[in-house]
Write an enzyme that holds these catalytic residues in place. Sequence first.
Site, short mmCIF file in Angstrom:
data_model
loop_
_atom_site.label_atom_id
_atom_site.label_comp_id
_atom_site.label_asym_id
_atom_site.label_seq_id
_atom_site.Cartn_x
_atom_site.Cartn_y
_atom_site.Cartn_z
NE ARG A 50 69.35 53.70 51.42
CZ ARG A 50 68.05 52.20 52.32
NH1 ARG A 50 66.94 52.29 52.26
NH2 ARG A 50 68.68 50.93 51.50
CD GLU A 132 75.63 42.05 28.86
OE1 GLU A 132 76.30 42.97 27.38
OE2 GLU A 132 75.63 41.75 28.93
CB VAL A 135 70.52 39.57 32.45
CG1 VAL A 135 69.57 38.17 32.22
CG2 VAL A 135 69.36 40.23 32.18
CB ILE A 139 77.01 36.21 30.97
CG1 ILE A 139 77.24 34.94 31.71
CG2 ILE A 139 77.50 34.88 30.06
CD1 ILE A 139 76.54 33.84 32.75
CG ASP A 204 67.24 37.25 40.10
OD1 ASP A 204 67.34 38.56 40.44
OD2 ASP A 204 67.78 36.36 40.12
CE LYS A 208 69.06 38.74 37.31
NZ LYS A 208 69.39 37.50 38.78
#
Length: 434
Positions: A50, A132, A135, A139, A204, A208
């Site tokens: 931006r 991937e 979440v 990991i 959040d 997930k």
Amino acid sequence: MSASEIRPLRVALLGCGTVGGAVLRLISEQAHDLTARIGRPVEVAGIAVRRPAHHPDVPQHLLTTDAHALVTRDDVDLVVEVIGGIEPARTLILAAFEAGKSVVSANKALLADDGVALHAAAAKSGVDLYYEAAVAGAIPLLRPLRESLAGDQLRRVVGIVNGTTNYILSRMAETGAGFAEALAEATDLGYAEADPTADVDGFDAAAKAAILASLAFHTPVTAADVHREGISSVSATDVARAAEIGCTVKLLAICERVPNGDGDSVAVRVHPAMIPTAHPLASVGGAFNAVFVEAEAAGQLMFYGQGAGGEPTASAVLGDLVAVARNRLAGAAGQGPSGYADLAVRPMAETPTRYHVSLDVADKPGVLATVAHAFAEHGVSISTVRQNGRGDAATLVIVTHSAPDASLSATIAALRDMPAVRGVTSVLRVEGLS
Ligand code: HSE
């Protein structure tokens, strides 16, 4: 090799914050290895931001404010979206698909809201949508659920998928601090955002959880399907009571397949809960994430690592970038998630849970009987009762067996109204107790 065969795969990077900056750096630093692993060089064709003036360290000729023009450019093969939020990310991803480009995204909110439509659009265009990084950061979790465990039946996925709240709860347990004090410390140290609402109130983690449940149970689950409670009402007393029964308090994302007489359903919830200190998730401290998976054939699996941060998240983005680049060179899109099972989502009120309840009562004949009656009246079976203190300062600590969540919350409401109960001082769900 002909000139067309060695043409680099060109990537449009949407967003250049903490994660985008790390992606950009790793693509450059690992250029040699990425070329060897993909079979073709990868280079960044442009970076949409931006405010270009905020990015003095980035090659200026790559910067643009016109993200739509960038994703639809003929010389762009793949798109990495690390802007976050619903719009303009959604419109840009759809434009990329229409233009025949695969997308790697770290956008949990968007995938949790609109994953089905986005996957359908990707499939229609014969391209990939990989996420991937959305979440649990670094990991590797979504690909194991979607691919490695595709031959198994998953029963439960239970995760600590928000580092901010895990840091706060860990500090409360370590120092005896209340929520507000631990949040202030997390903010000072940069673990919590200036506006911590998305983390602290469980938004959040709920996004997930929706993504995890969709993949685990082959069933579309959106963030709106997830029962969500944050940690702002977790008190120092809750944490102390947990320690007294050998437990610790964690914000858990729990996705489970619940057997029903007329067909299984899925229950997906995010809330604080006491878990035994011997549970593998109990030792996950600080800002780390971990996800515990229970499958019919595989048994119990544990995934652990860094759930946030520029480099860890960029690692997951680059893993996806290699996968979609390979697919593109092979001329085929990978298999998207399957929603074939289409199980019903069970309301929280009907989901079986267990409660730990702490009550201030007078130590007089009949009080325990009256309290026990309130549980019995609501069809809730008591597992253990402990009394601390005596006289006017007695505390009853009750752990229930599993019951529909609505029965448990109705019991708590009845206890709050009972003259024999001076105060309900702690109520938390309990997970993982035998
Ligand atoms: N804010 C998240 C957390 C990381 O605290 O874990 C990004 O999802």
